[in-house]
Every structure is written in structure tokens, then in C-alpha cells.
Design a protein around this motif. Structure first.
Motif, PDB file in Angstrom:
ATOM      1  N   TRP A  96      19.106  38.891  -0.438  1.00 57.07           N
ATOM      2  CA  TRP A  96      18.191  38.719  -1.560  1.00 57.07           C
ATOM      3  C   TRP A  96      18.474  37.450  -2.371  1.00 57.07           C
ATOM      4  CZ3 TRP A  96      13.462  39.567  -2.372  1.00 57.07           C
ATOM      5  CH2 TRP A  96      12.922  39.254  -3.617  1.00 57.07           C
ATOM      6  N   ILE A 140      16.879  34.643  -0.385  1.00 57.34           N
ATOM      7  CA  ILE A 140      15.417  34.709  -0.423  1.00 57.34           C
ATOM      8  C   ILE A 140      14.902  34.296  -1.804  1.00 57.34           C
ATOM      9  CG2 ILE A 140      13.446  36.302  -0.360  1.00 57.34           C
ATOM     10  CD1 ILE A 140      15.135  37.863   1.820  1.00 57.34           C
ATOM     11  N   SER A 183      14.719  28.837   0.562  1.00 59.18           N
ATOM     12  CA  SER A 183      14.360  29.825   1.582  1.00 59.18           C
ATOM     13  C   SER A 183      12.935  29.706   2.113  1.00 59.18           C
ATOM     14  CB  SER A 183      14.589  31.241   1.049  1.00 59.18           C
ATOM     15  OG  SER A 183      13.670  31.541   0.002  1.00 59.18           O
ATOM     16  N   HIS A 225       7.285  41.696   3.403  1.00 56.35           N
ATOM     17  CA  HIS A 225       6.627  40.415   3.107  1.00 56.35           C
ATOM     18  C   HIS A 225       5.126  40.642   3.195  1.00 56.35           C
ATOM     19  CE1 HIS A 225       5.936  36.150   2.891  1.00 56.35           C
ATOM     20  NE2 HIS A 225       5.354  36.125   4.078  1.00 56.35           N
ATOM     21  N   LEU A 258      12.312  34.836   9.419  1.00 54.76           N
ATOM     22  CA  LEU A 258      13.310  35.347   8.476  1.00 54.76           C
ATOM     23  C   LEU A 258      14.326  36.236   9.189  1.00 54.76           C
ATOM     24  CD1 LEU A 258      14.275  35.404   5.575  1.00 54.76           C
ATOM     25  CD2 LEU A 258      12.669  37.263   5.140  1.00 54.76           C
TER      26      LEU A 258
END
Length: 175
Positions: free
Chosen positions: A44, A47, A53, A140, A167
Motif C-alpha cells: 500500500w 501504491i 507507482s 482496481h 501490478l
């Protein structure tokens, strides 16, 4: 609860449930949900560093630039007194196909909502610890939250699936 001094119970949803609820409410929304093979405490924060990211995993974004950042806690310099505690507010541009698109962003632990100006595009990322935090459950979502855009869902699903595959690959390699 009606008596004096009694309060109504508070209901809340975690980041993943909030993301699913929002996705279900937008006809053009496309999303992918799965497990990233990386600890939540690593995944996290990486991201949430949008400038680093997003251009690495999003096939349509070449660059993210943070223009303004304000603390959502309502205290201290740059604080937004109207924001909820723990939520950071950002103004960014996402450069895609040579065009810098402005977005307003709400960023909090496990939840990132990016809304393009004039509400022409919406991106949502949500994450929660999985397997005791050893891995990360991630969602996502991308959507065009305008009337008559449901027909774009198939295209958006391909975009989201490609981003999630990127990802997943990055997470497996330690970002």
C-alpha cells in the motif's frame, strides 16, 4: 435510540467494501480484484506513492505530477478543515497520450479515489491486508461516471485487467 444522551450506532465499511459499493453504482465501472503477493505494509505505501507507482503499472499513464497536497486531519499547516481525519487531499495531473488531465484525489490508508475534473473519469484503488498482512487484497476500478457510457465497460475492463496484471507482476518482484 431515541432517549436523551443516546446516540445512533455508527456503521462503517472497509476500503474494499466501499470500492465495491461505488463500482456497483456506476454503470460503466470496470474492476478487478485479487491478491498481490506482497505484504500490505509494503504494497500500500508503494501504491499510494502515485507519482512512482501509477506510471509503472498503468498502461495509459506516462506521468503523475502532484500539484497540491493538503492534510485531511483538519489541523496544522495545509490542513483542510472540512476533510475527515486521516484523509489526504491531492490535486494532480495524469499525463496520458500527451495530455495532462487534472484530478482531485482523496488518499487514505487502503483507499484512493481519483476523480478527473468535470467528472469525466474516475479511478479507484482499494487494499486490505490478507493472510494476516503477509499479502494484500487489492481492487482496481476505472469508470466514466457520465450518462450513456455503459457501452465503454468492455474497453475499461481490458484496461483495468492489464493494469492489474502489471501490478501483480511488480508485486511478485518486490516493486
Amino acid at each position: 435510540m431515541n432517549g436523551p444522551g443516546q446516540q445512533w450506532p455508527v456503521a462503517s465499511m472497509g476500503p474494499m467494501a466501499r470500492a465495491r459499493a461505488l463500482g456497483a453504482s456506476i454503470p460503466s465501472a470496470a474492476w478487478t480484484e485479487g491478491i498481490l503477493d506482497a505484504p500490505y505494509g509494503t504494497a500500500w505505501p508503494w501504491i499510494a506513492d502515485l507519482e512512482v507507482s501509477v506510471p509503472r503499472f498503468d498502461t495509459q499513464v506516462r506521468r503523475i505530477r502532484v500539484l497540491e497536497r493538503s492534510d485531511g486531519g483538519g489541523v496544522g499547516p495545509g490542513a483542510d478543515p472540512g476533510a475527515e481525519p486521516g484523509a489526504e487531499q491531492l490535486r494532480i495531473t495524469a499525463s496520458t497520450f500527451g495530455i495532462a488531465v487534472p484530478f482531485d484525489v482523496r488518499l487514505e490508508d487502503g483507499f484512493c479515489l481519483m476523480q478527473a475534473r468535470a467528472r469525466i473519469y474516475l479511478v479507484l484503488m482499494a487494499a486490505e491486508p490478507h493472510d494476516g498482512g503477509a499479502r494484500t487484497r487489492f481492487l482496481h476500478l476505472e469508470a466514466i461516471p457520465l450518462p450513456g457510457t455503459r457501452f465503454l465497460r468492455g474497453h475499461l475492463q481490458r484496461v483495468v485487467d492489464a493494469d492489474f496484471a502489471n501490478l501483480t507482476r511488480l508485486a511478485a518482484r518486490g516493486f
